[in-house]
Structures are given as C-alpha cells and as structure tokens.
Write an enzyme that holds these catalytic residues in place. Structure first.
Site, PDB file in Angstrom:
ATOM      1  N   ARG A 138       0.890  -1.268   0.019  1.00 14.44           N
ATOM      2  CA  ARG A 138       0.119   0.225   0.045  1.00 14.44           C
ATOM      3  C   ARG A 138       0.922   1.220   0.068  1.00 14.44           C
ATOM      4  O   ARG A 138       2.121   1.203   0.200  1.00 14.44           O
ATOM      5  CB  ARG A 138      -1.015  -0.161   1.326  1.00 14.44           C
ATOM      6  N   GLY A 139       0.349   2.314  -0.249  1.00 12.75           N
ATOM      7  CA  GLY A 139       1.121   3.683  -0.049  1.00 12.75           C
ATOM      8  C   GLY A 139       1.044   4.087   1.401  1.00 12.75           C
ATOM      9  O   GLY A 139       0.606   3.317   2.090  1.00 12.75           O
ATOM     10  N   GLY A 140       1.760   5.152   1.539  1.00 13.78           N
ATOM     11  CA  GLY A 140       1.788   5.580   3.033  1.00 13.78           C
ATOM     12  C   GLY A 140       2.974   4.908   3.927  1.00 13.78           C
ATOM     13  O   GLY A 140       3.890   4.263   3.243  1.00 13.78           O
ATOM     14  N   ILE A 142       4.305   3.991   8.176  1.00 16.14           N
ATOM     15  CA  ILE A 142       3.953   3.106   9.446  1.00 16.14           C
ATOM     16  C   ILE A 142       2.781   3.583   9.829  1.00 16.14           C
ATOM     17  O   ILE A 142       2.580   4.656  10.152  1.00 16.14           O
ATOM     18  CB  ILE A 142       5.256   2.856  10.151  1.00 16.14           C
ATOM     19  N   GLY A 219      -6.735   0.450   2.032  1.00  8.80           N
ATOM     20  CA  GLY A 219      -8.027   1.506   2.133  1.00  8.80           C
ATOM     21  C   GLY A 219      -7.981   2.206   3.214  1.00  8.80           C
ATOM     22  O   GLY A 219      -7.068   3.082   3.435  1.00  8.80           O
ATOM     23  N   CYS A 237       2.581   7.564  10.344  1.00 11.70           N
ATOM     24  CA  CYS A 237       2.686   8.155   9.095  1.00 11.70           C
ATOM     25  C   CYS A 237       4.060   9.024   9.070  1.00 11.70           C
ATOM     26  O   CYS A 237       4.035   9.745   7.947  1.00 11.70           O
ATOM     27  CB  CYS A 237       1.645   9.046   8.723  1.00 11.70           C
TER      28      CYS A 237
END
Length: 302
Positions: A138-140, A142, A219, A237
C-alpha cells in the site's frame, strides 16, 4: 526506514505543518458531501454497479492481506480475460465489487516505500510489544491496526465507477468525514497530507491504497475505540508532532462520554456514508455476489 530517518523527515514536515498556513488550510477545507459527485456526470452515476459489503470480525493482518491479494488477482484475471468491448458488461463477470470491513489483532504495517528500511532492532522492539510487523504494497508509511479500529478494504474496479485513483482516494476521505459528522465531529482533509483530521495535529483515520489495473485494495482505518497507547510507540505516518485520536476520545472531549462509538455502532454509519459519497447502492455481499462472498469466506477460514 530507520527510526532516525523517520524522525528527521517528520521534523521537517512538522515545521511545515505547524506554520499558520496549515491551520488556515485546515479551517478552509471542506468535505463538500452534499454535492459530491467525484467528478462524474449524472448519466455515469445512473450506471454505477451495486457494491456488496461484508463484515469479517477480527482477522489476522497477514491472512487479510493474502485474501486481498488473491481476490485482486482473481478479479483482474476475470475482467481482462474478456474482450475489451465486453469488460463493462457486469453480467459476464462472476465476481463483484466488495467493501470488506474488519478489525485486526495488534499489528504495525508499513507502506511500499519503506520496504526493508526499518532497522532489525526497531522491528524486534515492536515484536516485544506482542505486536506483529508487516510490510505491504500500500501507499503511506508506518501505522497501527488493532481492536476498536474499523478497517475498510474497498475492492473496486474503478472503470465501472468512472473514477481515477485520485478521486477514489478523495471518496474514502469524504466517507470518513461524513461518518464523523454523524457523531457531531468535524473532520477534514489537509492538502498534501493523506488521512482525515479533526485538527491540524490529530488524525482520526489513516488511508493507504493500492491500485493494479484499476482494481483497488487496502483502504482506510478509522479509530473508533482504539487504545492510543499503540500509536505512542511509533511516529504515525512519519509525521513528528502529530497524533492519532479516536472517536471515543473526541466524544468525551465534546461532553458525550456515553455515546456509543464501538465498531458495531460505527459500522452501519460508515456503510451508509460510503454509499452516499460513492453514489451507489451498498448491499450485503452474499446477496450481490454469492461467488465473491464464498471466495472471501473460504480464504479467511484457511
């Protein structure tokens, strides 16, 4: 990413976000739910497929990740096996869109940009908290998932919804904001910083998505009654000086400590918000697509 690197990067972002312009951006942000079309025409909105939802309860993260991976592969194979002219015909497909809702036992997850970058001693420290650590696609950056957090994995074929990835992500943010509004909580987005915020420094929901050949996975994660101690073990993040917050804490701050913000209470609100924002019907998955429902259930039971 090494913890020192995360902190250095977070310090830079913190200085940027603490600037008064960030506060003005937050104050000026608007969810625009009442007239939200996600850039689609009335004709396109009239053609949207029904999405099936399913709540799986508590599922270990690694098992849920494998379930998503297999479901995405199955959907991509099914859609792209059809001639291009037939791919929009839902009657030719066995599998449908799904909004998969669940909770996870305690786990820290990291995004694809940080694969292999967290130092072994930091991973060992997280494991010592009796918490798993998983790197994903996924993106992002920790973040934490655990009990009391409503996690949503929309598995959509974006072409059916006339959506680009950016609009899809915007729709998820709007869904969270609309859900919070039901409880009297004003939640907004901050340009350039993913997630949904209730102040310039407090994030109530994290977002991280993956899209392959227009099929979505991963998600959002909405903190309902989540224990915030888990977030204090990391820099969520990668943003120094920013904190996570739960709906439960927000309701207590608003003088409504007895308001039910459990996952069971929030789930139907979020489901309705998702339908409103994305402009489509959302019905039980077993009614929309028994094949998709059975496929997911079998994978979760493995």
């Amino acid at each position: 990413m090494a913890i020192a690197s995360i902190r250095n990067f977070g310090q830079i972002l913190s200085r940027v976000q603490s600037h008064p312009t960030t506060y003005r951006a937050f104050s000026a942000a608007t969810t625009g739910i009442s007239d939200c079309t996600l850039s689609r025409t009335a004709e396109q909105l009239s053609q949207l497929p029904t999405i099936g939802y399913v709540y799986l309860g508590e599922v270990p993260y690694r098992k849920a990740l494998e379930m998503q991976n297999q479901l995405c592969r199955r959907r991509i194979d099914e859609i792209y096996a059809l001639p291009q002219a037939d791919r929009a015909d839902l009657n030719l497909r066995q599998f449908s869109d799904a909004l998969i809702l669940l909770q996870h036992p305690p786990v820290y997850t990291n995004g694809r940009r940080n694969h292999g970058k967290l130092q072994p001693d930091e991973i060992e420290r997280l494991h010592a908290l009796d918490c798993d650590y998983v790197e994903t696609n996924r993106g992002g950056e920790i973040t934490f998932h655990g009990p009391g957090q409503l996690v949503g994995y929309p598995n959509l074929y974006l072409k059916d919804h006339f959506l680009a990835t950016k609009c899809f992500v915007k729709g998820l943010e709007y869904t969270i904001a609309e859900t919070c509004a039901h409880f009297g909580i004003e939640a907004k987005t901050i340009p350039g910083f993913p997630g949904v915020w209730t102040s310039p420094t407090q994030k109530v929901a994290a977002l991280g998505t993956h899209v392959q050949r227009y099929v979505t996975s991963h998600g959002f994660a909405l903190n309902c009654t989540t224990d915030m101690k888990w977030f204090r073990e990391i820099i969520p993040c990668g943003l120094e000086g920013k904190t996570a917050i739960s709906l439960q804490t927000l309701m207590e701050q608003h003088g409504k400590p007895n308001c039910d913000t459990s996952v069971d209470a929030v789930l139907p609100v979020l489901r309705q918000s998702f339908a409103k924002v994305f402009g489509c019907n959302v019905k039980p998955l077993e009614d929309v697509s028994p094949a998709t429902f059975k496929f997911i259930q079998e994978l979760v039971k493995l």
